[in-house]
Write an enzyme that holds these catalytic residues in place. Structure first.
Site, PDB file in Angstrom:
ATOM      1  N   ARG A   1     -10.200   0.744   8.351  1.00 55.47           N
ATOM      2  CA  ARG A   1      -9.750  -0.602   8.668  1.00 55.47           C
ATOM      3  C   ARG A   1     -10.788  -1.392   9.443  1.00 55.47           C
ATOM      4  O   ARG A   1     -10.525  -2.537   9.797  1.00 55.47           O
ATOM      5  CB  ARG A   1      -8.510  -0.490   9.552  1.00 55.47           C
ATOM      6  CG  ARG A   1      -7.232  -0.948   8.905  1.00 55.47           C
ATOM      7  CD  ARG A   1      -6.186  -0.560   9.894  1.00 55.47           C
ATOM      8  NE  ARG A   1      -4.985  -1.294   9.820  1.00 55.47           N
ATOM      9  CZ  ARG A   1      -3.879  -0.841   9.228  1.00 55.47           C
ATOM     10  NH1 ARG A   1      -3.875   0.256   8.541  1.00 55.47           N
ATOM     11  NH2 ARG A   1      -2.775  -1.531   9.324  1.00 55.47           N
TER      12      ARG A   1
ATOM     13  N   ARG B   1      10.867  -1.495  11.291  1.00 57.27           N
ATOM     14  CA  ARG B   1       9.745  -1.111  12.139  1.00 57.27           C
ATOM     15  C   ARG B   1       9.587  -2.062  13.316  1.00 57.27           C
ATOM     16  O   ARG B   1       9.773  -3.254  13.190  1.00 57.27           O
ATOM     17  CB  ARG B   1       8.449  -1.077  11.300  1.00 57.27           C
ATOM     18  CG  ARG B   1       8.181   0.290  10.720  1.00 57.27           C
ATOM     19  CD  ARG B   1       7.059   0.311   9.720  1.00 57.27           C
ATOM     20  NE  ARG B   1       5.829  -0.353  10.161  1.00 57.27           N
ATOM     21  CZ  ARG B   1       4.699  -0.369   9.446  1.00 57.27           C
ATOM     22  NH1 ARG B   1       4.649   0.251   8.274  1.00 57.27           N
ATOM     23  NH2 ARG B   1       3.637  -0.991   9.899  1.00 57.27           N
TER      24      ARG B   1
ATOM     25  N   ARG C   1      -0.804  -9.137  13.098  1.00 56.43           N
ATOM     26  CA  ARG C   1      -1.357  -8.110  12.204  1.00 56.43           C
ATOM     27  C   ARG C   1      -2.160  -8.758  11.081  1.00 56.43           C
ATOM     28  O   ARG C   1      -3.201  -8.250  10.689  1.00 56.43           O
ATOM     29  CB  ARG C   1      -0.232  -7.245  11.628  1.00 56.43           C
ATOM     30  CG  ARG C   1       0.349  -6.269  12.663  1.00 56.43           C
ATOM     31  CD  ARG C   1       1.733  -5.781  12.283  1.00 56.43           C
ATOM     32  NE  ARG C   1       1.750  -5.017  11.056  1.00 56.43           N
ATOM     33  CZ  ARG C   1       2.845  -4.844  10.297  1.00 56.43           C
ATOM     34  NH1 ARG C   1       3.994  -5.399  10.667  1.00 56.43           N
ATOM     35  NH2 ARG C   1       2.779  -4.133   9.207  1.00 56.43           N
TER      36      ARG C   1
ATOM     37  N   LYS D   1       0.835  -1.207   0.000  1.00 55.57           N
ATOM     38  CA  LYS D   1       0.000   0.000   0.000  1.00 55.57           C
ATOM     39  C   LYS D   1       0.866   1.252   0.000  1.00 55.57           C
ATOM     40  O   LYS D   1       0.662   2.172  -0.789  1.00 55.57           O
ATOM     41  CB  LYS D   1      -0.932   0.013   1.227  1.00 55.57           C
ATOM     42  CG  LYS D   1      -1.870  -1.191   1.300  1.00 55.57           C
ATOM     43  CD  LYS D   1      -2.808  -1.131   2.514  1.00 55.57           C
ATOM     44  CE  LYS D   1      -2.109  -1.173   3.858  1.00 55.57           C
ATOM     45  NZ  LYS D   1      -1.414  -2.450   4.156  1.00 55.57           N
TER      46      LYS D   1
ATOM     47  N   ARG E   1      11.793  -5.834   5.196  1.00 53.11           N
ATOM     48  CA  ARG E   1      11.548  -4.410   4.891  1.00 53.11           C
ATOM     49  C   ARG E   1      12.454  -3.511   5.729  1.00 53.11           C
ATOM     50  O   ARG E   1      12.702  -3.764   6.900  1.00 53.11           O
ATOM     51  CB  ARG E   1      10.093  -4.043   5.195  1.00 53.11           C
ATOM     52  CG  ARG E   1       9.862  -2.528   5.084  1.00 53.11           C
ATOM     53  CD  ARG E   1       8.411  -2.142   5.089  1.00 53.11           C
ATOM     54  NE  ARG E   1       7.718  -2.509   6.310  1.00 53.11           N
ATOM     55  CZ  ARG E   1       6.411  -2.356   6.482  1.00 53.11           C
ATOM     56  NH1 ARG E   1       5.654  -1.863   5.528  1.00 53.11           N
ATOM     57  NH2 ARG E   1       5.856  -2.715   7.622  1.00 53.11           N
TER      58      ARG E   1
HETATM   59  P1  AP5 Z   1       4.848  -1.594   1.934  1.00 52.05           P
HETATM   60  O1  AP5 Z   1       4.535  -0.765   0.738  1.00 52.05           O
HETATM   61  O2  AP5 Z   1       5.585  -0.985   3.061  1.00 52.05           O
HETATM   62  O3  AP5 Z   1       3.495  -2.336   2.436  1.00 52.05           O
HETATM   63  P2  AP5 Z   1       2.223  -1.758   3.204  1.00 52.05           P
HETATM   64  O4  AP5 Z   1       1.023  -2.408   2.588  1.00 52.05           O
HETATM   65  O5  AP5 Z   1       2.263  -0.280   3.281  1.00 52.05           O
HETATM   66  O6  AP5 Z   1       2.462  -2.450   4.622  1.00 52.05           O
HETATM   67  P3  AP5 Z   1       2.341  -1.861   6.103  1.00 52.05           P
HETATM   68  O7  AP5 Z   1       3.097  -2.796   6.980  1.00 52.05           O
HETATM   69  O8  AP5 Z   1       2.680  -0.420   6.137  1.00 52.05           O
HETATM   70  O9  AP5 Z   1       0.811  -2.048   6.329  1.00 52.05           O
HETATM   71  P4  AP5 Z   1       0.052  -2.092   7.661  1.00 52.05           P
HETATM   72  O10 AP5 Z   1      -1.318  -1.914   7.171  1.00 52.05           O
HETATM   73  O11 AP5 Z   1       0.288  -3.303   8.478  1.00 52.05           O
HETATM   74  O12 AP5 Z   1       0.719  -0.941   8.541  1.00 52.05           O
HETATM   75  P5  AP5 Z   1       0.288   0.546   8.865  1.00 52.05           P
HETATM   76  O13 AP5 Z   1       1.497   1.366   8.917  1.00 52.05           O
HETATM   77  O14 AP5 Z   1      -0.841   0.962   8.009  1.00 52.05           O
HETATM   78  O15 AP5 Z   1       5.657  -2.879   1.400  1.00 52.05           O
HETATM   79  C1  AP5 Z   1       6.104  -3.900   2.294  1.00 52.05           C
HETATM   80  C2  AP5 Z   1       7.451  -4.464   1.815  1.00 52.05           C
HETATM   81  O16 AP5 Z   1       7.250  -5.135   0.559  1.00 52.05           O
HETATM   82  C3  AP5 Z   1       8.519  -3.391   1.553  1.00 52.05           C
HETATM   83  O17 AP5 Z   1       9.771  -3.893   1.923  1.00 52.05           O
HETATM   84  C4  AP5 Z   1       8.455  -3.178   0.028  1.00 52.05           C
HETATM   85  O18 AP5 Z   1       9.714  -2.776  -0.494  1.00 52.05           O
HETATM   86  C5  AP5 Z   1       8.062  -4.564  -0.463  1.00 52.05           C
HETATM   87  N1  AP5 Z   1       7.236  -4.535  -1.667  1.00 52.05           N
HETATM   88  C6  AP5 Z   1       6.237  -3.646  -1.975  1.00 52.05           C
HETATM   89  N2  AP5 Z   1       5.673  -3.955  -3.155  1.00 52.05           N
HETATM   90  C7  AP5 Z   1       6.308  -5.074  -3.611  1.00 52.05           C
HETATM   91  C8  AP5 Z   1       6.138  -5.900  -4.764  1.00 52.05           C
HETATM   92  N3  AP5 Z   1       5.217  -5.639  -5.705  1.00 52.05           N
HETATM   93  N4  AP5 Z   1       6.945  -6.979  -4.895  1.00 52.05           N
HETATM   94  C9  AP5 Z   1       7.876  -7.269  -3.937  1.00 52.05           C
HETATM   95  N5  AP5 Z   1       8.070  -6.526  -2.817  1.00 52.05           N
HETATM   96  C10 AP5 Z   1       7.290  -5.447  -2.653  1.00 52.05           C
HETATM   97  O19 AP5 Z   1      -0.303   0.379  10.357  1.00 52.05           O
HETATM   98  C11 AP5 Z   1       0.543   0.111  11.435  1.00 52.05           C
HETATM   99  C12 AP5 Z   1      -0.260   0.059  12.737  1.00 52.05           C
HETATM  100  O20 AP5 Z   1      -0.893   1.331  12.985  1.00 52.05           O
HETATM  101  C13 AP5 Z   1      -1.425  -0.942  12.758  1.00 52.05           C
HETATM  102  O21 AP5 Z   1      -1.017  -2.239  13.107  1.00 52.05           O
HETATM  103  C14 AP5 Z   1      -2.351  -0.306  13.827  1.00 52.05           C
HETATM  104  O22 AP5 Z   1      -1.858  -0.549  15.114  1.00 52.05           O
HETATM  105  C15 AP5 Z   1      -2.184   1.170  13.542  1.00 52.05           C
HETATM  106  N6  AP5 Z   1      -3.182   1.672  12.574  1.00 52.05           N
HETATM  107  C16 AP5 Z   1      -2.918   2.229  11.349  1.00 52.05           C
HETATM  108  N7  AP5 Z   1      -4.053   2.572  10.724  1.00 52.05           N
HETATM  109  C17 AP5 Z   1      -5.067   2.244  11.578  1.00 52.05           C
HETATM  110  C18 AP5 Z   1      -6.478   2.333  11.496  1.00 52.05           C
HETATM  111  N8  AP5 Z   1      -7.094   2.837  10.395  1.00 52.05           N
HETATM  112  N9  AP5 Z   1      -7.211   1.872  12.538  1.00 52.05           N
HETATM  113  C19 AP5 Z   1      -6.633   1.364  13.632  1.00 52.05           C
HETATM  114  N10 AP5 Z   1      -5.291   1.240  13.780  1.00 52.05           N
HETATM  115  C20 AP5 Z   1      -4.511   1.683  12.757  1.00 52.05           C
HETATM  116 MG    MG Z   2       2.383   1.124   4.845  1.00 51.06          MG
END
Ligand code: AP5
Ligand code: MG
Ligand code: ZN
Length: 210
Positions: A89, A156, A167, A16, A123
């Protein structure tokens, strides 16, 4: 007129953030990542950050009320459109969003659990500019620095294997129901997140241009 009010759904590590950075650069949208906003609150030790940190470190969702209060004003300010990455979410968050704005498209980037674990354990993220890397394909070594700004790369807190598994469980239980929620509203588009980053990007641009 390409989609201007866009949501990215998808499990942790689906890509994402990686795709959001490219899409907002191309379309001039405001990128709103609730995860990035929360990590910034934690780093600055704000009241919200102190409340959110424990949930985030365990891979649990931060309570809906805190998230909705954090994001709603920012959505209102996005005059040229927005890309929501990591929000909504839960069904409660999706309903709060629906009461404040219409959407043009919801893109679900899908990825199986095994690949999620593989990607997230390798990552690395730039502490200065937030650029996202992976040891398996675009970093030469553990000690490399950010290509874009020379900043330090870090892992992270929530990218430890046990937390990644939790997660993914939380995604399946609380967030995956939004796929049906948005399908019923005619907004859902699915993309295979296993493809290479360029292919995923092309597919998303095709959806948003339609
Ligand atoms: P990356 O692009 O970083 O993936 P991502 O989908 O952004 O993953 P996140 O871990 O950020 O998602 P998340 O939803 O768990 O975390 P968030 O920060 O939102 O890519 C991942 C890896 O893959 C990288 O190394 C990249 O290089 C590689 N990659 C990418 N594309 C590729 C491809 N096509 N092929 C190969 N490799 C690839 O949330 C964190 C925490 O915040 C949550 O757990 C929760 O506690 C809180 N939180 C956030 N939003 C909310 C909400 N709305 N409600 C409640 N709690 C929330
Ligand atoms: Mg992300
Ligand atoms: Zn950087």
């Amino acid at each position: 007129m390409p989609g201007r009010r866009v949501v990215f759904l998808g499990p942790p590590g689906a890509g994402k953030g990686t795709q959001a950075k490219r899409v907002v650069e191309r379309l001039g949208l405001l990128h709103l990542s609730t995860g990035d906003l929360l990590r910034d609150e934690v780093a600055r030790k704000t009241t919200l950050g102190e409340k959110a940190k424990g949930y985030m470190d365990r891979g649990e969702l931060v309570p809906d009320r805190l998230i909705i209060d954090m994001i709603s004003g920012r959505i209102g300010q996005a005059k040229k459109g927005f890309l929501l990455d990591g929000f909504p979410r839960t069904v409660a968050q999706a309903e709060a969003l629906a009461s404040s704005t219409d959407l043009d498209a919801v893109v679900s980037i899908d990825l199986a659990r095994e690949e999620v674990v593989r990607r997230l354990t390798s990552r690395r993220v730039c502490r200065a500019c937030g650029a996202i890397y992976n040891l398996t394909f675009n970093l030469s070594s553990e000690t490399a620095r950010c290509d874009a700004c020379g900043g330090e790369l870090y892992q992270r807190e929530d990218d430890r294997p046990a937390v990644i598994e939790n997660r993914y469980d939380v995604y399946e239980k609380s967030t995956a129901p939004l796929i049906a929620f948005y399908r019923q509203r005619g907004l859902l588009h699915s993309v295979n997140g296993e493809l290479g980053s360029d292919k995923v990007f092309a597919e998303i641009m095709r959806i948003l241009a339609a």
